[in-house]
Motif scaffolding. Structure first.
Motif, PDB file in Angstrom:
ATOM      1  N   SER A 178       0.820  -1.205   0.000  1.00 48.22           N
ATOM      2  CA  SER A 178       0.000   0.000   0.000  1.00 48.22           C
ATOM      3  C   SER A 178       0.856   1.258   0.000  1.00 48.22           C
TER       4      SER A 178
ATOM      5  N   GLU B  15       0.506   3.997  -2.892  1.00 49.16           N
ATOM      6  CA  GLU B  15       0.077   5.347  -2.542  1.00 49.16           C
ATOM      7  C   GLU B  15       1.128   6.389  -2.920  1.00 49.16           C
TER       8      GLU B  15
ATOM      9  N   SER C 182       0.301   9.371  -5.536  1.00 54.06           N
ATOM     10  CA  SER C 182       0.375  10.706  -4.932  1.00 54.06           C
ATOM     11  C   SER C 182       1.319  11.626  -5.690  1.00 54.06           C
TER      12      SER C 182
ATOM     13  N   GLU D 209      -7.201   8.178  -2.115  1.00 59.22           N
ATOM     14  CA  GLU D 209      -5.790   8.168  -1.762  1.00 59.22           C
ATOM     15  C   GLU D 209      -5.018   9.349  -2.329  1.00 59.22           C
TER      16      GLU D 209
END
Length: 352
Positions: A168, A172, A176, A204
């Protein structure tokens, strides 16, 4: 008067098997009249992706404009590998008009963006945009999210516990840092899966981002190239789990290289990979195999238990007809002996 125009660079990121090489190949074949150069980075020393791209070389992106960085994530080898590679590309004659960087599936894009601030290259290149690929089926299935029930239990016991998983965190960090997200393999996810994946991604991302569905890497290059994001000047708007750290390690993940003798039946090899992926939580398998009686090399690519294979090119006259597969998993799931036993046919093992 000096030419003040910087060469644009597009960084293509995304988790293992999300379709980065397929996208780069499509962009190579549709260069919009520009001279392209490619930097491809792989986790493990089997240069599958780079070889695929070199086989697709065209006049606007010849083989000498495609450079491979293997056996280490580019975000961790900036000074040793990345900067010299960019300098070598910029020294080509004619000089590339656009550079595509395909990162390893485990690479974090933000440390790479910071490298564009190095004095030796800052005046020459700029990050036109960061493109993050996300496998719609995998995202919808929650493969990049921690176990919700386990997280809730941990919160009750201790709110200070870090609830993120290695998968994760990488996922992410990649989305991002992006300027645009490509949701790949929507046909495998189906409408409900695509909708779920989009909702997960929206939750997210630190800012609203365009999400484009893409099948087999086919997308209008004008959507991805020419964003003029100058991402190296916008680093603070791209949060990372590793902010504040000088570097990051990939100790959570490990790759194993397995040499396999000629196989008698591709279907048997595929079945072995599928079974191994399910029983040992394998994230990615890629490489090639020799099939008895076949002059062509068998290219093998697997994401989890989803396996694709095709004959890609004839074996060279000086090549040893032996297959080689790189298997990637989280560190605790890697058992080299069990992986080899799962992949090598019993008859071949006995003959060695």
């Amino acid at each position: 008067m000096a030419n003040l125009n910087k060469v644009p660079v597009t960084v293509i990121t995304g988790f293992l098997g999300s379709g980065k090489t397929t996208l780069v190949r499509h962009l190579m074949q549709n260069p919009q009249g520009k001279r392209l150069a490619i930097v491809v980075n792989e986790f493990g020393d089997v240069g599958v992706d780079g070889e695929i791209l070199k086989s697709c070389a065209i006049p606007d992106c010849p083989a000498e404009n495609i450079m491979e960085l293997a056996n280490g994530c580019i975000c961790c080898t900036v000074a040793d590998d990345f900067i010299p590679t960019i300098e070598a590309l910029m020294a080509l004659d004619p000089q590339p008009e656009h550079i595509l960087i395909e990162t390893s599936g485990l690479a974090l894009p933000k440390p790479l963006l910071k490298a564009f601030d190095w004095p030796d290259i800052r005046s020459k290149i700029t990050v036109d945009g960061v493109i993050a690929l996300a496998d719609a089926e995998a995202v919808a299935a929650g493969r990049f999210a921690p176990d919700v029930a386990a997280v809730d239990a941990q919160r009750i016991a201790d709110e200070s516990i870090d609830h993120e998983t290695p998968l994760s965190e990488v996922f992410e960090d990649q989305i991002s840092c992006a300027d645009i997200i490509l949701l790949t393999k929507p046909d495998l996810a189906g409408p409900e899966g695509v909708a779920k994946a989009k909702a997960i991604i929206a939750a997210e991302t630190p800012r609203p981002l365009p999400v484009v569905e893409v099948a087999e890497g086919v997308v209008d290059p004008r959507v991805l190239l020419g964003l003029e994001a100058a991402a190296e000047d916008d680093i603070d708007a791209r949060p990372s789990h590793h902010d504040g750290h000088d570097d990051h390690e990939h100790d959570d993940f490990e790759s194993v290289i397995i040499d396999i003798p000629e196989v008698t039946d591709p279907a048997d090899l595929v079945a072995r990979i599928e079974a191994m992926a399910k029983s040992q939580n394998i994230l990615r398998v890629k490489g090639y195999a020799a099939v008895q009686g076949k002059p062509m090399r068998l290219l093998v690519q697997a994401v989890g238990a989803r396996v694709r294979h095709q004959f890609d090119r004839p074996w060279g006259s000086n090549e040893h007809r032996q297959g080689r597969l790189v298997v990637i998993a989280e560190h605790d799931d890697v058992n080299a002996t069990a992986i080899r036993d799962a992949l090598v046919q019993p008859a071949a093992t006995a003959a060695e």
